[in-house]
Design an enzyme around this catalytic site. Structure first.
Site, PDB file in Angstrom:
ATOM      1  N   GLU A  50       0.827  -1.227  -0.046  1.00 17.74           N
ATOM      2  CA  GLU A  50       0.206   0.033  -0.075  1.00 17.74           C
ATOM      3  C   GLU A  50       0.881   1.276   0.074  1.00 17.74           C
ATOM      4  O   GLU A  50       0.503   2.410  -0.531  1.00 17.74           O
ATOM      5  CB  GLU A  50      -0.851   0.086   1.240  1.00 17.74           C
ATOM      6  CG  GLU A  50      -2.190  -1.045   1.189  1.00 17.74           C
ATOM      7  CD  GLU A  50      -3.135  -0.659   0.046  1.00 17.74           C
ATOM      8  OE1 GLU A  50      -3.351   0.663  -0.038  1.00 17.74           O
ATOM      9  OE2 GLU A  50      -3.638  -1.364  -0.697  1.00 17.74           O
ATOM     10  N   HIS A 106       3.727   1.760  -1.828  1.00 20.08           N
ATOM     11  CA  HIS A 106       3.918   2.161  -2.946  1.00 20.08           C
ATOM     12  C   HIS A 106       2.488   2.379  -3.617  1.00 20.08           C
ATOM     13  O   HIS A 106       2.832   3.422  -4.726  1.00 20.08           O
ATOM     14  CB  HIS A 106       4.311   0.816  -3.831  1.00 20.08           C
ATOM     15  CG  HIS A 106       5.680   0.130  -3.264  1.00 20.08           C
ATOM     16  ND1 HIS A 106       5.741  -1.158  -2.551  1.00 20.08           N
ATOM     17  CD2 HIS A 106       6.905   0.827  -3.304  1.00 20.08           C
ATOM     18  CE1 HIS A 106       7.083  -1.145  -2.070  1.00 20.08           C
ATOM     19  NE2 HIS A 106       7.787  -0.464  -2.516  1.00 20.08           N
TER      20      HIS A 106
END
Length: 273
Positions: A32, A34
């Site tokens: 998440e 990224h």
């Protein structure tokens, strides 16, 4: 979504486009954190390029290069579902040659904190980021604030080498229990994960102490070290945002940085005050 592995092919293709480009460089095992970078890039650019490259030059001898988590198929699907326009998947032989031009990190700020325990690590980081930025030539490049020292050195490189890119810093994403998201979290056992929560607990305590008027960096870090015990501590420090030493917290200009070892896994985190 286009998938390109050849650096020159990607560079040539992007040069045909007259649009804003958002770039998110990663080492894969996407989570998440990224995705928050990708979402930010999509919000402010016409197209988004994501790179996945486990960079060998930033790993020291004996570190976890060979076992670093690789989820190529899953990462490709995540990028596709996230609306990424171009996924750059280079091979090491296409990025590096036998006789390389050197990019060296600063002699002081590159060899303190994480750079002290991993000498040469940031040489590898800056080298690969420099290469990737030159390949993609993005309008904006997105980096998470969790890796604060890395972020600072990248911004320093861009400034000092007069590079034409905006470095956009994005807030750290956390698990529901407060642990900062990291690809290395998969190494943690159930018990180690509980121990790792001492990191975010120590940072919350630091924030609470500052909120109540405690500004002594020594006093704050002493309490943080007590919370982190008995974890192996690499550093607990409060600096200004240019990575200079502080004796007293300067609200709006300070950052608390922590790096510890949980089991065999190095974890770092920070809080911007």
């Amino acid at each position: 979504m286009k998938i390109i592995s050849n650096p020159l092919e990607l560079k040539k293709y992007l040069q045909t486009l007259n649009v804003t480009i958002g770039f998110v460089p990663t080492m894969g095992a996407l989570h998440e954190g990224h995705l928050s970078l990708i979402k930010e890039a999509k919000r402010n650019n016409a197209i988004v390029v994501v790179s996945i490259f486990v960079n060998p030059t930033q790993f020291l001898k004996g570190e976890d290069l060979d076992k670093y988590p690789r989820k190529d198929d899953a990462d490709t699907k995540v990028c596709e579902l996230s609306g990424v326009d171009i996924l750059f998947f280079p091979h090491a032989k296409d990025i590096y040659t036998e006789d390389e031009v050197s990019i060296l990190c600063p002699k002081v700020r590159g060899f303190v904190l994480e750079g002290f325990s991993r000498p040469g690590h940031f040489n590898g980081v800056l080298t690969v980021v420099n290469k990737l930025l030159n390949i993609v030539s993005p309008t904006n490049a997105y980096f998470g604030k969790k890796d604060a020292q890395q972020l600072h050195l990248i911004k320093l490189m861009v400034e000092q080498l007069f590079m034409r890119v905006n470095i956009i810093e994005v807030e750290t994403m956390r698990e529901n229990d407060g642990l900062a998201m990291s690809s290395r979290n998969v190494y943690l056992s159930k018990e180690q994960r509980k121990e790792a929560l001492k990191i975010s607990s120590s940072l919350k305590t630091a924030f609470s102490m500052v909120s109540k008027g405690e500004l002594s960096t020594c006093g704050i870090t002493k309490i943080m070290r007590e919370i982190l015990s008995p974890l192996e501590i690499f550093y607990v420090v409060i600096l200004d945002r240019k990575f200079h030493t502080l004796k007293k917290v300067e609200i709006g200009n300070s950052i608390v940085l922590v790096e510890v070892k949980v089991g065999e896994t190095r974890l770092l985190d920070n809080m911007w005050l």
